[in-house]
Enzyme design. Structure first.
Site, mmCIF file in Angstrom:
data_model
loop_
_atom_site.group_PDB
_atom_site.id
_atom_site.type_symbol
_atom_site.label_atom_id
_atom_site.label_comp_id
_atom_site.label_asym_id
_atom_site.label_seq_id
_atom_site.Cartn_x
_atom_site.Cartn_y
_atom_site.Cartn_z
ATOM 1 N N SER A 44 0.689 -1.272 -0.035
ATOM 2 C CA SER A 44 -0.047 0.114 -0.110
ATOM 3 C C SER A 44 1.044 1.157 0.009
ATOM 4 O O SER A 44 0.404 2.194 -0.737
ATOM 5 C CB SER A 44 -0.935 0.192 1.127
ATOM 6 O OG SER A 44 -0.210 0.314 2.295
ATOM 7 N N ASN A 45 2.082 1.307 0.713
ATOM 8 C CA ASN A 45 3.045 2.220 0.427
ATOM 9 C C ASN A 45 3.391 2.496 -0.676
ATOM 10 O O ASN A 45 3.708 3.662 -1.378
ATOM 11 C CB ASN A 45 3.930 2.269 1.812
ATOM 12 C CG ASN A 45 3.632 2.731 2.984
ATOM 13 O OD1 ASN A 45 3.298 3.797 3.124
ATOM 14 N ND2 ASN A 45 3.392 1.748 3.862
ATOM 15 N N MET B 197 10.678 -6.668 4.546
ATOM 16 C CA MET B 197 10.894 -7.165 5.688
ATOM 17 C C MET B 197 12.394 -7.857 5.873
ATOM 18 O O MET B 197 12.387 -8.904 6.717
ATOM 19 C CB MET B 197 9.635 -8.102 6.037
ATOM 20 C CG MET B 197 8.300 -7.512 5.923
ATOM 21 S SD MET B 197 8.091 -5.758 6.836
ATOM 22 C CE MET B 197 7.994 -6.319 8.302
ATOM 23 N N HIS C 180 8.634 3.324 8.628
ATOM 24 C CA HIS C 180 8.486 2.320 9.767
ATOM 25 C C HIS C 180 7.283 2.617 10.544
ATOM 26 O O HIS C 180 7.026 4.211 10.917
ATOM 27 C CB HIS C 180 9.698 2.536 10.690
ATOM 28 C CG HIS C 180 9.546 1.410 11.785
ATOM 29 N ND1 HIS C 180 9.772 0.125 11.758
ATOM 30 C CD2 HIS C 180 9.296 1.660 13.089
ATOM 31 C CE1 HIS C 180 9.696 -0.518 12.788
ATOM 32 N NE2 HIS C 180 9.644 0.418 13.860
ATOM 33 N N THR D 298 20.370 3.230 7.256
ATOM 34 C CA THR D 298 21.899 3.050 7.497
ATOM 35 C C THR D 298 21.882 1.761 8.141
ATOM 36 O O THR D 298 21.148 0.881 8.054
ATOM 37 C CB THR D 298 22.317 4.114 8.814
ATOM 38 O OG1 THR D 298 21.421 3.911 9.945
ATOM 39 C CG2 THR D 298 22.103 5.422 8.122
ATOM 40 N N GLU E 55 1.213 7.029 7.089
ATOM 41 C CA GLU E 55 2.242 6.615 6.291
ATOM 42 C C GLU E 55 2.160 6.914 4.691
ATOM 43 O O GLU E 55 2.900 7.421 4.209
ATOM 44 C CB GLU E 55 2.278 4.809 6.488
ATOM 45 C CG GLU E 55 2.688 4.433 7.879
ATOM 46 C CD GLU E 55 2.796 3.079 7.863
ATOM 47 O OE1 GLU E 55 3.460 2.372 6.806
ATOM 48 O OE2 GLU E 55 2.407 2.358 8.640
HETATM 49 C C1 GAR Z 1 3.720 -0.804 6.689
HETATM 50 O O1 GAR Z 1 3.080 -0.474 7.910
HETATM 51 C C2 GAR Z 1 5.117 -0.465 7.114
HETATM 52 O O2 GAR Z 1 5.268 0.658 7.785
HETATM 53 C C3 GAR Z 1 5.634 -1.483 7.642
HETATM 54 O O3 GAR Z 1 4.941 -2.582 7.076
HETATM 55 C C4 GAR Z 1 3.875 -2.245 6.440
HETATM 56 C C5 GAR Z 1 3.676 -2.370 5.039
HETATM 57 O O4 GAR Z 1 2.707 -2.243 4.248
HETATM 58 N N1 GAR Z 1 7.086 -1.634 7.600
HETATM 59 C C6 GAR Z 1 7.729 -2.167 8.738
HETATM 60 O O5 GAR Z 1 7.469 -2.667 9.745
HETATM 61 C C7 GAR Z 1 9.278 -2.138 8.330
HETATM 62 N N2 GAR Z 1 10.090 -2.532 9.711
HETATM 63 P P1 GAR Z 1 2.543 -2.080 2.875
HETATM 64 O O6 GAR Z 1 3.086 -3.302 2.273
HETATM 65 O O7 GAR Z 1 1.020 -1.972 2.611
HETATM 66 O O8 GAR Z 1 3.303 -0.777 2.472
#
Ligand code: GAR
Length: 201
Positions: free
Chosen positions: A13-14, A90, A109, A141, A174
């Protein structure tokens, strides 16, 4: 116009928020490739639907993490990518990839870092009993979720929140701040001074 490469492991979704912002001209750039470590990541499907190259690189076929990160770096370089955006990717990014994109890799994050790095950030926030949660866009980083912070947004934690309801509230933010941070990067407005990212206002 910068060329953006997105790394995603899941729903994407991001990634979609970035695709939309580029498509609508809010970011002076284009998503030129989407890479995933999961063959069935919906992010790859979103990329295909947007006409963007979607590539699954299978970690199991490389001889370890460094070799895998080298392959990611080579794939991104081969496509002349300027900025790498981690969007629900991930895995920990290793040196060969970090060194290929110093100061040119962002992550989103779902916590107000430095609180609750790592996995299940929203569950960590609920378990801790914080009253305010949120999300952070930061430069990547070597330390996990540790890099200089570009942008943050806060949301309230409600008494009847579940991990799902809190995650959903954070996700709205986000999708707002990630494209905004990338817009600033793309327009050359971000400046690093030590750990501080300046030039936002
Ligand atoms: C999001 O909430 C992102 O912030 C998180 O995974 C989700 C992915 O959603 N990321 C982490 O936890 C990284 N440590 P998405 O696949 O719908 O963008």
């Amino acid at each position: 116009m910068i060329r953006i490469g997105v790394l995603a492991s899941g729903r994407g979704s991001n990634l979609q928020a970035l695709l939309d912002a580029c498509g609508e001209g809010r970011i002076d750039g284009e998503v030129a490739v989407v890479l995933s470590d999961k063959a069935d990541a919906y992010a790859l499907e979103r990329a295909r639907q947007a006409g963007v190259a979607a590539i699954f690189l299978d970690p199991a076929t490389y001889g370890g993490r460094n070799a895998y990160n080298m392959a990611l770096a080579e794939t991104l370089k081969a496509r002349a990518i300027d900025l790498v955006c981690l969007a629900g990717y991930m895995r920990i990014v290793r040196k060969p990839l970090l060194e290929a994109y110093p100061g040119r890799m962002l992550n989103i994050h779902p916590s107000l870092l430095p609180a609750f790095p790592g996995l299940d950030a929203q569950a960590q926030a609920l378990a801790h009993g914080v009253k305010v949660a949120g999300c952070t866009v930061h430069f990547v980083t070597e330390g996990m979720d540790e890099g200089p912070i570009v942008m943050q947004a806060a949301v309230p934690v409600l008494e009847d929140d579940t991990v799902a309801s809190l995650s959903e509230r954070i996700l709205v933010e986000e999708h707002r701040i990630y494209p905004e941070a990338v817009r600033l990067f793309a327009s050359g407005q971000l400046r690093l001074e030590g750990r501080r990212v300046l030039g936002l206002y």
